[in-house]
Scaffold this motif. Structure first.
Motif, PDB file in Angstrom:
ATOM      1  N   PHE A  36       0.822  -1.209   0.000  1.00  0.00           N
ATOM      2  CA  PHE A  36       0.000   0.000   0.000  1.00  0.00           C
ATOM      3  C   PHE A  36       0.855   1.257   0.000  1.00  0.00           C
ATOM      4  O   PHE A  36       0.503   2.259  -0.635  1.00  0.00           O
ATOM      5  CB  PHE A  36      -0.963  -0.015   1.194  1.00  0.00           C
ATOM      6  CG  PHE A  36      -2.117  -0.960   1.025  1.00  0.00           C
ATOM      7  CD1 PHE A  36      -3.025  -0.774  -0.009  1.00  0.00           C
ATOM      8  CD2 PHE A  36      -2.292  -2.043   1.878  1.00  0.00           C
ATOM      9  CE1 PHE A  36      -4.086  -1.639  -0.186  1.00  0.00           C
ATOM     10  CE2 PHE A  36      -3.349  -2.916   1.702  1.00  0.00           C
ATOM     11  CZ  PHE A  36      -4.248  -2.719   0.668  1.00  0.00           C
ATOM     12  N   PHE A  37       2.003   1.230   0.709  1.00  0.00           N
ATOM     13  CA  PHE A  37       2.841   2.427   0.709  1.00  0.00           C
ATOM     14  C   PHE A  37       3.462   2.645  -0.668  1.00  0.00           C
ATOM     15  O   PHE A  37       3.572   3.776  -1.147  1.00  0.00           O
ATOM     16  CB  PHE A  37       3.843   2.379   1.876  1.00  0.00           C
ATOM     17  CG  PHE A  37       5.291   2.174   1.570  1.00  0.00           C
ATOM     18  CD1 PHE A  37       5.994   3.039   0.743  1.00  0.00           C
ATOM     19  CD2 PHE A  37       5.993   1.147   2.189  1.00  0.00           C
ATOM     20  CE1 PHE A  37       7.352   2.872   0.504  1.00  0.00           C
ATOM     21  CE2 PHE A  37       7.349   0.977   1.961  1.00  0.00           C
ATOM     22  CZ  PHE A  37       8.028   1.840   1.108  1.00  0.00           C
ATOM     23  N   TYR A  38       3.843   1.566  -1.351  1.00  0.00           N
ATOM     24  CA  TYR A  38       4.374   1.701  -2.716  1.00  0.00           C
ATOM     25  C   TYR A  38       3.284   2.179  -3.675  1.00  0.00           C
ATOM     26  O   TYR A  38       3.523   3.053  -4.518  1.00  0.00           O
ATOM     27  CB  TYR A  38       4.919   0.357  -3.202  1.00  0.00           C
ATOM     28  CG  TYR A  38       6.386   0.149  -2.931  1.00  0.00           C
ATOM     29  CD1 TYR A  38       7.350   0.361  -3.919  1.00  0.00           C
ATOM     30  CD2 TYR A  38       6.835  -0.272  -1.682  1.00  0.00           C
ATOM     31  CE1 TYR A  38       8.692   0.157  -3.676  1.00  0.00           C
ATOM     32  CE2 TYR A  38       8.179  -0.477  -1.426  1.00  0.00           C
ATOM     33  CZ  TYR A  38       9.105  -0.264  -2.430  1.00  0.00           C
ATOM     34  OH  TYR A  38      10.438  -0.462  -2.181  1.00  0.00           O
ATOM     35  N   PHE A  39       2.089   1.589  -3.533  1.00  0.00           N
ATOM     36  CA  PHE A  39       1.012   1.920  -4.467  1.00  0.00           C
ATOM     37  C   PHE A  39       0.555   3.362  -4.290  1.00  0.00           C
ATOM     38  O   PHE A  39       0.369   4.093  -5.271  1.00  0.00           O
ATOM     39  CB  PHE A  39      -0.161   0.961  -4.255  1.00  0.00           C
ATOM     40  CG  PHE A  39      -1.272   1.135  -5.260  1.00  0.00           C
ATOM     41  CD1 PHE A  39      -1.088   0.796  -6.589  1.00  0.00           C
ATOM     42  CD2 PHE A  39      -2.503   1.672  -4.870  1.00  0.00           C
ATOM     43  CE1 PHE A  39      -2.107   0.972  -7.520  1.00  0.00           C
ATOM     44  CE2 PHE A  39      -3.518   1.856  -5.790  1.00  0.00           C
ATOM     45  CZ  PHE A  39      -3.325   1.506  -7.125  1.00  0.00           C
ATOM     46  N   VAL A  40       0.360   3.790  -3.046  1.00  0.00           N
ATOM     47  CA  VAL A  40      -0.044   5.173  -2.774  1.00  0.00           C
ATOM     48  C   VAL A  40       1.031   6.144  -3.249  1.00  0.00           C
ATOM     49  O   VAL A  40       0.736   7.166  -3.872  1.00  0.00           O
ATOM     50  CB  VAL A  40      -0.326   5.374  -1.267  1.00  0.00           C
ATOM     51  CG1 VAL A  40      -0.473   6.854  -0.932  1.00  0.00           C
ATOM     52  CG2 VAL A  40      -1.586   4.620  -0.855  1.00  0.00           C
ATOM     53  N   ALA A  41       2.303   5.813  -2.968  1.00  0.00           N
ATOM     54  CA  ALA A  41       3.408   6.666  -3.404  1.00  0.00           C
ATOM     55  C   ALA A  41       3.478   6.735  -4.931  1.00  0.00           C
ATOM     56  O   ALA A  41       3.772   7.794  -5.505  1.00  0.00           O
ATOM     57  CB  ALA A  41       4.726   6.150  -2.837  1.00  0.00           C
TER      58      ALA A  41
END
Length: 278
Positions: A36-41
């Motif tokens: 999720f942190f990669y996708f949101v970023a």
């Protein structure tokens, strides 16, 4: 300014590692949070690039950024598995030695000149990072072969990651394009990892992952700025001191007691920073 940027990166990475520490204690999946942190970023950096315009992305940038994203994600996964397989007292210090590789590459491949006083500062900072993360060995069931493989994979991932980041700045590749490729490629890699592990998804992982993603953008943006403007041989050991943030957060937030060697490590780290600036 590049030293200040390195400190911003150190604080950002330390804050994210503290969040990872909290999330692990609350039963959240590290793979899901990373996804999720990669996708949101990726959504945020891609949206920023579309809105404000950026240089055209070529194949080299996509490949380099994707590899950086995969190495960072894999390093975190291997490190978490190493904690499960072997002595935690040695895992963090050993993995922390990965900073040696990008530091040496800065001198050998990118011809950075490092003074004797700066070398003293670098060694002191790396030694401090190792000392701060060390904890006395506790009796536990250990699978040393599996543990050592995980540790070596994490060292390789983080070490090569640092070299590739310096390479991208040396080649003057647009930092935003690298970030877009890094987060996009990392998202795809973590999606595959999640499917293979078949862990249950939790709503709280989305919220935590989004927060980590925003902090990560700040940290990596400052990281690339520092590498573009300053000496990688000094930037890498400064960034490796993100463990300081985790230790201090543990003291203030989780009410953990600081050991004497950790207090000494904190002060020696500050001394090492002073040496690199002389």
């Amino acid at each position: 300014m590049w030293i200040a940027a390195a400190f911003v990166t150190m604080i950002s990475f330390g804050t994210n590692n503290t969040i990872f520490k909290w999330s692990t204690g609350n039963g959240l999946s590290k793979v899901h949070i990373q996804f999720f942190f990669y996708f949101v970023a990726f959504i945020l950096t891609f949206g920023f690039g579309i809105s404000y315009g950026t240089a055209p992305i070529n194949l080299l940038t996509i490949l380099l950024g994707t590899l950086i994203g995969i190495l960072n994600a894999n390093g975190n996964i291997q490190m978490s598995k190493a904690f499960e397989k072997g002595p935690a007292s040695l895992t963090s210090p050993l993995i922390g030695t990965n900073a040696i590789f990008p530091i040496l590459s800065a001198g050998i491949m990118f011809h950075e000149k490092i003074t004797l006083m700066q070398w003293v500062g670098i060694v002191v900072m790396l030694g401090s990072a190792i000392a701060i993360q060390y904890s006395p060995v506790k009796n536990r069931k250990t699978s040393y072969l599996s543990w050592m493989i995980r540790v070596l994979l994490a060292i390789f991932s983080f070490g090569l990651l640092g070299i590739l980041m310096k390479t991208s700045s040396y080649l003057q590749i647009n930092s935003l394009n690298i970030l877009i490729s890094m987060y996009g490629g990392g998202s795809a890699y973590l999606a595959v990892c999640s499917l293979l592990r078949r862990e249950k998804w939790k709503k709280s992982e989305v919220n935590v992952g989004a927060l980590v993603g925003i902090i990560s953008i700040l940290g990596y943006s400052a990281y690339f700025y520092a590498l573009h403007s300053g000496m990688a041989s000094i930037i890498f050991p400064v960034v490796s001191l993100n463990c300081l943030v985790v230790v201090l957060a543990g003291y203030w937030i989780f009410k953990e007691k600081l050991k004497l060697y950790q207090v000494i490590g904190v002060f020696s780290a500050l001394l090492g920073i002073i040496f690199t600036k002389i």
